[in-house]
Design a protein around this motif. Structure first.
Motif, mmCIF file in Angstrom:
data_model
loop_
_atom_site.group_PDB
_atom_site.id
_atom_site.type_symbol
_atom_site.label_atom_id
_atom_site.label_comp_id
_atom_site.label_asym_id
_atom_site.label_seq_id
_atom_site.Cartn_x
_atom_site.Cartn_y
_atom_site.Cartn_z
ATOM 1 N N ASP A 3 0.807 -1.204 0.000
ATOM 2 C CA ASP A 3 0.000 0.000 0.000
ATOM 3 C C ASP A 3 0.850 1.268 0.000
ATOM 4 O O ASP A 3 0.375 2.350 0.342
ATOM 5 C CB ASP A 3 -0.958 0.016 1.195
ATOM 6 N N SER A 6 1.481 5.313 -4.487
ATOM 7 C CA SER A 6 1.787 5.216 -5.915
ATOM 8 C C SER A 6 1.169 6.342 -6.723
ATOM 9 O O SER A 6 1.600 6.596 -7.852
ATOM 10 C CB SER A 6 1.280 3.873 -6.479
ATOM 11 N N PHE A 184 -2.455 0.319 -10.586
ATOM 12 C CA PHE A 184 -2.572 0.934 -9.266
ATOM 13 C C PHE A 184 -3.940 0.604 -8.663
ATOM 14 O O PHE A 184 -4.940 0.459 -9.370
ATOM 15 C CB PHE A 184 -2.402 2.447 -9.349
ATOM 16 N N GLN A 188 -3.387 2.348 -2.723
ATOM 17 C CA GLN A 188 -2.098 2.982 -3.004
ATOM 18 C C GLN A 188 -2.244 4.484 -3.239
ATOM 19 O O GLN A 188 -1.271 5.155 -3.557
ATOM 20 C CB GLN A 188 -1.463 2.333 -4.240
#
Length: 243
Positions: A3, A6, A184, A188
């Motif tokens: 996690d 991103s 993704f 994230q």
């Protein structure tokens, strides 16, 4: 960490730039004032932004006639209120200057490989006009800063619900993954918002209020956000902690 941060997703009005949100509030309050005077009500009737900030005009209208000014229902319809508000936005140019340090912050994380998507309940034209005046006119590339932009137009086009639903953020994530071949996931993300409505959408998207960062300089803190801040440096510290 699966996690680890991103992607950043950020709201526009009140979050990326405070001027448009303050302009919108002035316009909507002036509409209430206009019809209050027509109804010959001397008492000032103030919209409670701690409740309705970030909501669509028709939902703000519903709150006004149900909680503040019932008689306004007899003077203007919900759709006419919405149209009057949008005409007011168009006639009153907002200060589109981004928050101090915000562009530099997003570029810093972009250089780390963490892109930012812009997600707004507002219509496409005012958002892109604001970005032209507040971003492009200062020598920054809008497409580089925000490779995906989701506005009310895209939300409607895809048959999604506006915030406080998490649909707009999930749509932005879907569009980004499709465009860039990434995978993704919501856990994230970090979501930057200013209104309780937006914070609720962020929590609905990520499932964790620890992923929702709320600027509270113009709206009260929401339990849907795990972080309540006032400055971009505070935001940076939290984002770094999520990496």
């Amino acid at each position: 960490m699966t996690d680890a941060l991103s992607m950043i997703m950020i709201d526009h009005d009140g979050t990326f730039a405070t001027g448009p949100e303050l302009r919108n509030r002035d316009v909507l309050q002036s509409i209430v004032d206009t019809f209050r005077e027509k109804a010959e009500i001397s008492q000032k009737l103030m919209i409670d932004w701690s409740i309705v900030a970030g909501q669509a005009e028709t939902r703000i209208y519903d709150w006004i006639v149900n909680n503040l000014f019932p008689g306004m229902r007899d003077l203007i319809t919900s759709s006419d209120f919405r149209d009057m508000a949008k005409a007011g936005y168009d006639s009153q140019q907002a200060d589109c200057t981004p928050r101090d340090g915000m562009i530099q912050l997003l570029k810093e994380f972009g250089d780390k490989g963490i892109p930012t998507c812009l997600v707004s309940n507002s219509d496409k034209f005012p958002i892109h006009d604001s970005l032209e005046r507040g971003v492009a006119s200062n020598g920054h590339c809008i497409d580089t800063l925000f490779p995906i932009i989701v506005t009310a137009d895209e939300i409607r086009c895809h048959g999604k619900k506006k915030k406080p639903s998490g649909d707009p953020y999930r749509l932005a994530l879907e569009l980004y993954n499709k465009k860039f071949g990434t995978n993704f996931t919501p856990d994230q993300l970090a979501i930057l918002e200013d209104s309780p409505t937006g914070a609720e959408a962020g929590l609905d998207t990520t499932g964790k209020n620890s992923r929702v960062i709320q600027f509270v300089d113009y709206t009260p803190p929401s339990n849907s956000a795990g972080h309540h801040i006032r400055t971009v440096p505070e935001c940076r510290d939290i984002l770094l902690g999520l990496c």
